[in-house]
Design an enzyme around this catalytic site. Sequence first.
Site, PDB file in Angstrom:
ATOM      1  N   GLU A 160       8.961  -4.663  10.871  1.00  0.00           N
ATOM      2  CA  GLU A 160       9.384  -3.354  10.386  1.00  0.00           C
ATOM      3  C   GLU A 160       9.871  -2.464  11.512  1.00  0.00           C
ATOM      4  O   GLU A 160       9.196  -2.295  12.526  1.00  0.00           O
ATOM      5  CB  GLU A 160       8.242  -2.651   9.636  1.00  0.00           C
ATOM      6  CG  GLU A 160       8.660  -1.290   9.108  1.00  0.00           C
ATOM      7  CD  GLU A 160       7.713  -0.686   8.086  1.00  0.00           C
ATOM      8  OE1 GLU A 160       7.952   0.471   7.668  1.00  0.00           O
ATOM      9  OE2 GLU A 160       6.743  -1.358   7.704  1.00  0.00           O
ATOM     10  N   ASP A 163       0.829  -1.202   0.000  1.00  0.00           N
ATOM     11  CA  ASP A 163       0.000   0.000   0.000  1.00  0.00           C
ATOM     12  C   ASP A 163       0.865   1.255   0.000  1.00  0.00           C
ATOM     13  O   ASP A 163       0.351   2.375  -0.126  1.00  0.00           O
ATOM     14  CB  ASP A 163      -0.994   0.006   1.165  1.00  0.00           C
ATOM     15  CG  ASP A 163      -0.336  -0.107   2.531  1.00  0.00           C
ATOM     16  OD1 ASP A 163       0.901  -0.169   2.611  1.00  0.00           O
ATOM     17  OD2 ASP A 163      -1.079  -0.140   3.536  1.00  0.00           O
ATOM     18  N   SER A 164       2.182   1.078   0.077  1.00  0.00           N
ATOM     19  CA  SER A 164       3.113   2.184  -0.145  1.00  0.00           C
ATOM     20  C   SER A 164       2.939   2.780  -1.536  1.00  0.00           C
ATOM     21  O   SER A 164       3.421   3.886  -1.809  1.00  0.00           O
ATOM     22  CB  SER A 164       4.557   1.710   0.030  1.00  0.00           C
ATOM     23  OG  SER A 164       4.802   0.541  -0.736  1.00  0.00           O
ATOM     24  N   GLU A 195      -1.765  -5.837   8.538  1.00  0.00           N
ATOM     25  CA  GLU A 195      -0.993  -5.344   9.662  1.00  0.00           C
ATOM     26  C   GLU A 195      -1.668  -5.685  10.981  1.00  0.00           C
ATOM     27  O   GLU A 195      -2.893  -5.692  11.082  1.00  0.00           O
ATOM     28  CB  GLU A 195      -0.832  -3.818   9.552  1.00  0.00           C
ATOM     29  CG  GLU A 195      -0.053  -3.385   8.327  1.00  0.00           C
ATOM     30  CD  GLU A 195       0.123  -1.883   8.222  1.00  0.00           C
ATOM     31  OE1 GLU A 195       0.740  -1.426   7.240  1.00  0.00           O
ATOM     32  OE2 GLU A 195      -0.351  -1.147   9.129  1.00  0.00           O
ATOM     33  N   LYS A 226      -1.448  -9.500   2.609  1.00  0.00           N
ATOM     34  CA  LYS A 226      -0.727  -9.074   3.800  1.00  0.00           C
ATOM     35  C   LYS A 226      -1.580  -8.101   4.587  1.00  0.00           C
ATOM     36  O   LYS A 226      -2.227  -7.220   4.001  1.00  0.00           O
ATOM     37  CB  LYS A 226       0.612  -8.412   3.451  1.00  0.00           C
ATOM     38  CG  LYS A 226       1.406  -7.975   4.697  1.00  0.00           C
ATOM     39  CD  LYS A 226       2.827  -7.571   4.357  1.00  0.00           C
ATOM     40  CE  LYS A 226       2.928  -6.207   3.730  1.00  0.00           C
ATOM     41  NZ  LYS A 226       2.470  -5.114   4.645  1.00  0.00           N
ATOM     42  N   ASP A 252      -1.127  -6.165  -0.426  1.00  0.00           N
ATOM     43  CA  ASP A 252      -1.527  -5.556   0.841  1.00  0.00           C
ATOM     44  C   ASP A 252      -3.039  -5.325   0.891  1.00  0.00           C
ATOM     45  O   ASP A 252      -3.641  -4.898  -0.105  1.00  0.00           O
ATOM     46  CB  ASP A 252      -0.850  -4.194   1.018  1.00  0.00           C
ATOM     47  CG  ASP A 252       0.407  -4.254   1.854  1.00  0.00           C
ATOM     48  OD1 ASP A 252       0.659  -5.299   2.488  1.00  0.00           O
ATOM     49  OD2 ASP A 252       1.143  -3.259   1.880  1.00  0.00           O
TER      50      ASP A 252
END
Length: 270
Positions: free
Chosen positions: A186, A49-50, A120, A118, A88
């Site tokens: 991270e 999502d970056s 978080e 993925k 993501d």
Amino acid sequence: MSVSRQIKALTPPDIAAQKGQAPIVCLTAYTTPMAQQLDEHCDVVLVGDSVGMVMHGLPSTLEVTLDMMVMHGKAVRRGLQKALLVVDMPFGSYEESPQQAFKNAAHLMRETGCAAVKLEGGVHMAGTIEFLVARGIPVMAHIGLTPQGVNGFGGYKVQGRGAAADKLRADAKAVAAAGAFAVVLEKVPAELAEDITKAISIPSIGIGASAACDGQILVVDDMLGIFTQFKPKFVKRYAQLGELTGDAVKAYAEEVRTRAFPEPQHTFKS
């Protein structure tokens, strides 16, 4: 008559089996041409999502939508043959409930052809991870600094220092027990990342963590020197393509303005 060799794509179980073996090579990609460049060398290609910050100029990942992830996921899928494609889940697409997460994860997989998603979160997302895995959706977890939670962290700060180390250890063990096939660590102190890697049965993928992790990931535009708005300490620039691009565009502009381009070999005769 030549027979073309079919390339077998890596799967989540293949990645999980690399625990403690050769380090797992992971990079992001958002476009087909970049995916084609990464495929030969990477075990995992992540559509992160970056993309919101790197490709769309957004201030954080929080404005990224499911439709954006689908669009870029499709593009990357077209460029891969070997590497495992992970996409993501964007902010707001999975936190409400396991049912919401399943609906949106299934949509991502169906539309993009990715092999895993993925998301978080640690202990508080373990139930959701277990729910997804039980329904056939492989999950890569992400703990430590989770960019979607940047407002709660008060910025992009190192996580797990001092007394907070125990929380990260618990997060790692929780996502592993829930069935995640790997976990991204991270911005975690190196010693803690190494301890976590030894303590869990699934591969750890470091980004700003430790060389002792089972693998590493970077944003490809960061490591190529294309995205230069900021440079985290954990980024190593393997090229300066941003500078090269600027130089090339400058040369082009000068040649256009002096009518040096196009030359005869770039034009057509009647």
